[in-house]
Design a protein around this motif. Structure first.
Motif, PDB file in Angstrom:
ATOM      1  N   GLN A  32      30.973  24.733  29.952  1.00 21.60           N
ATOM      2  CA  GLN A  32      32.134  25.342  29.310  1.00 21.60           C
ATOM      3  C   GLN A  32      32.593  26.518  30.177  1.00 21.60           C
ATOM      4  OE1 GLN A  32      33.763  24.456  26.064  1.00 21.60           O
ATOM      5  NE2 GLN A  32      32.795  22.590  26.864  1.00 21.60           N
ATOM      6  N   LEU A  33      33.890  26.483  30.477  1.00 23.04           N
ATOM      7  CA  LEU A  33      34.510  27.468  31.359  1.00 23.04           C
ATOM      8  C   LEU A  33      35.297  28.473  30.524  1.00 23.04           C
ATOM      9  CD1 LEU A  33      35.253  28.012  34.444  1.00 23.04           C
ATOM     10  CD2 LEU A  33      37.230  26.518  34.051  1.00 23.04           C
ATOM     11  N   SER A  34      35.242  29.737  30.911  1.00 20.43           N
ATOM     12  CA  SER A  34      36.094  30.736  30.253  1.00 20.43           C
ATOM     13  C   SER A  34      36.592  31.730  31.295  1.00 20.43           C
ATOM     14  CB  SER A  34      35.332  31.475  29.147  1.00 20.43           C
ATOM     15  OG  SER A  34      34.213  32.139  29.692  1.00 20.43           O
ATOM     16  N   ALA A  35      37.725  32.348  31.002  1.00 20.97           N
ATOM     17  CA  ALA A  35      38.324  33.310  31.933  1.00 20.97           C
ATOM     18  C   ALA A  35      38.188  34.718  31.382  1.00 20.97           C
ATOM     19  CB  ALA A  35      39.800  32.989  32.147  1.00 20.97           C
ATOM     20  N   ASN A  36      37.655  35.611  32.214  1.00 20.71           N
ATOM     21  CA  ASN A  36      37.600  37.017  31.837  1.00 20.71           C
ATOM     22  C   ASN A  36      38.892  37.721  32.193  1.00 20.71           C
ATOM     23  OD1 ASN A  36      34.805  36.690  31.219  1.00 20.71           O
ATOM     24  ND2 ASN A  36      34.409  36.741  33.425  1.00 20.71           N
ATOM     25  N   GLU A  37      39.597  37.155  33.166  1.00 17.68           N
ATOM     26  CA  GLU A  37      40.774  37.844  33.695  1.00 17.68           C
ATOM     27  C   GLU A  37      41.630  36.790  34.377  1.00 17.68           C
ATOM     28  OE1 GLU A  37      39.745  40.945  36.526  1.00 17.68           O
ATOM     29  OE2 GLU A  37      41.788  40.919  37.307  1.00 17.68           O
ATOM     30  N   MET A  38      42.940  36.894  34.200  1.00 16.35           N
ATOM     31  CA  MET A  38      43.857  35.982  34.861  1.00 16.35           C
ATOM     32  C   MET A  38      45.024  36.834  35.381  1.00 16.35           C
ATOM     33  SD  MET A  38      45.158  32.369  33.244  1.00 16.35           S
ATOM     34  CE  MET A  38      43.666  31.851  32.411  1.00 16.35           C
ATOM     35  N   ARG A  39      45.174  36.852  36.693  1.00 20.27           N
ATOM     36  CA  ARG A  39      46.175  37.744  37.293  1.00 20.27           C
ATOM     37  C   ARG A  39      47.176  36.900  38.062  1.00 20.27           C
ATOM     38  NH1 ARG A  39      46.426  40.824  41.883  1.00 20.27           N
ATOM     39  NH2 ARG A  39      44.377  40.086  42.582  1.00 20.27           N
ATOM     40  N   ILE A  40      48.450  37.107  37.757  1.00 20.97           N
ATOM     41  CA  ILE A  40      49.506  36.310  38.380  1.00 20.97           C
ATOM     42  C   ILE A  40      50.300  37.191  39.339  1.00 20.97           C
ATOM     43  CG2 ILE A  40      51.721  35.162  37.939  1.00 20.97           C
ATOM     44  CD1 ILE A  40      50.368  34.288  35.197  1.00 20.97           C
ATOM     45  N   LYS A  41      50.557  36.650  40.528  1.00 15.37           N
ATOM     46  CA  LYS A  41      51.430  37.368  41.461  1.00 15.37           C
ATOM     47  C   LYS A  41      52.482  36.402  41.979  1.00 15.37           C
ATOM     48  CE  LYS A  41      49.819  39.010  45.352  1.00 15.37           C
ATOM     49  NZ  LYS A  41      49.007  39.912  46.217  1.00 15.37           N
ATOM     50  N   GLN A  42      53.728  36.768  41.784  1.00 16.15           N
ATOM     51  CA  GLN A  42      54.837  35.940  42.267  1.00 16.15           C
ATOM     52  C   GLN A  42      54.984  36.191  43.769  1.00 16.15           C
ATOM     53  OE1 GLN A  42      56.569  34.611  39.316  1.00 16.15           O
ATOM     54  NE2 GLN A  42      57.559  33.108  40.649  1.00 16.15           N
ATOM     55  N   LEU A  43      54.893  35.124  44.571  1.00 15.50           N
ATOM     56  CA  LEU A  43      54.997  35.277  46.025  1.00 15.50           C
ATOM     57  C   LEU A  43      56.438  35.094  46.485  1.00 15.50           C
ATOM     58  CD1 LEU A  43      51.766  33.354  47.140  1.00 15.50           C
ATOM     59  CD2 LEU A  43      52.033  35.802  46.686  1.00 15.50           C
TER      60      LEU A  43
END
Lengths: 134, 134
Positions: free
Chosen positions: A66-77
Motif C-alpha cells: 500500500q502506497l501513500s504520499a506524505n507530500e505532493m509538490r507540483i511545479k509548472q515548467l
C-alpha cells in the motif's frame, strides 16, 4: 478545474491504482511512449512495458503493498509541461516467497504533459530514500 | 547546432564538471529553481542548494570519483522541453574515512528546458541500479 488540481489527480490516481493493484488503469496514466525508471534503476520504455512490468511485480513482491504520499509538490515548467514530486511511503512489501520486507520511503518524480483536457505522464522516475555511505 | 546536440552537451557537461569536481560549473547547468533528487532520495530545491550539497559530497565520498555514460537517450517532449536519460557508471567512490567503496551504476534523468539559445536542467533525478528483492 485548475491545472494543479488536474495534475494532482494524476498523482492521486497513481496511488489509487497502485493500491487497487489495477495495473491496466495504472498504465493508462502514462503516455504511449512514456519512460519510467523504478527504484531498482530498471528503465522501461512505453506504456505496454510499464504495464507488464508492474503487473509482474504486483503479482509478487507488491501484491499486498500500500502506497501513500506524505507530500505532493507540483511545479509548472511550461504551459503544457509540469513536474510532480511525490514523497511516498510503501508498506506491505514481501519477498517473492511471501516473507515480509521492511517498509520503504522514497521520492517519485512525474513529468506530465497536457493532452486535450487532461495530463499524462511522459517521464517518471522513482528513488528509494536510503542513508548515504558513511 | 541541432537541438539534440545542444541537449546532449548538457549531459556531457554534467559528466565533465563532475569529473573535474567543479561544482560551480556543475551547478550552472541547472535552472535557478531546479529540482534534483540524488541516488539516496535526497530532494534538493534550487541551484544554490544543489551546488552546496554537491560541493560537500565532492569534498568527501566523491572526491576522486569519475563518472561515465554508457548511453545517453534524448526525447523531445515539446518544442522547448526534452528529457535526457543517461545510463552511467561511477568509479573511485570512498567512505568519508577514505575506504574504497564498490563501483556503482545507475540511471539519471534530466528534464531540460530551452532558454534563449541554450538548454538548462529544470528537473533531475538519479537512481542506483540495484537488484530487486528476491
Amino acid at each position: 478545474m485548475s491545472a494543479n488540481t488536474s495534475i494532482q489527480s494524476v498523482g492521486m490516481r497513481f496511488i489509487q491504482t497502485w493500491n487497487a493493484h489495477d495495473m491496466d488503469e495504472f498504465a493508462l496514466l502514462f503516455r504511449e511512449d512514456a519512460d519510467f525508471v523504478n527504484v531498482y534503476g530498471s528503465a522501461y520504455v512505453g506504456r505496454p512495458r510499464i504495464r507488464d512490468e508492474h503487473i509482474s511485480i504486483h503479482a509478487t513482491v507488491f501484491r499486498d503493498s500500500q502506497l501513500s504520499a506524505n507530500e505532493m509538490r507540483i511545479k509548472q515548467l511550461t504551459d503544457t509541461v509540469a513536474s510532480l514530486q511525490m514523497h511516498w511511503a510503501l508498506v506491505g512489501i514481501k519477498t517473492p516467497h511471501g516473507q515480509p520486507l521492511p517498509d520503504r520511503k522514497g521520492v517519485l518524480t512525474l513529468i506530465v504533459i497536457k493532452t486535450g483536457d487532461g495530463w499524462e505522464i511522459a517521464v517518471g522516475q522513482n528513488t528509494d530514500i536510503v542513508a548515504p555511505p558513511g
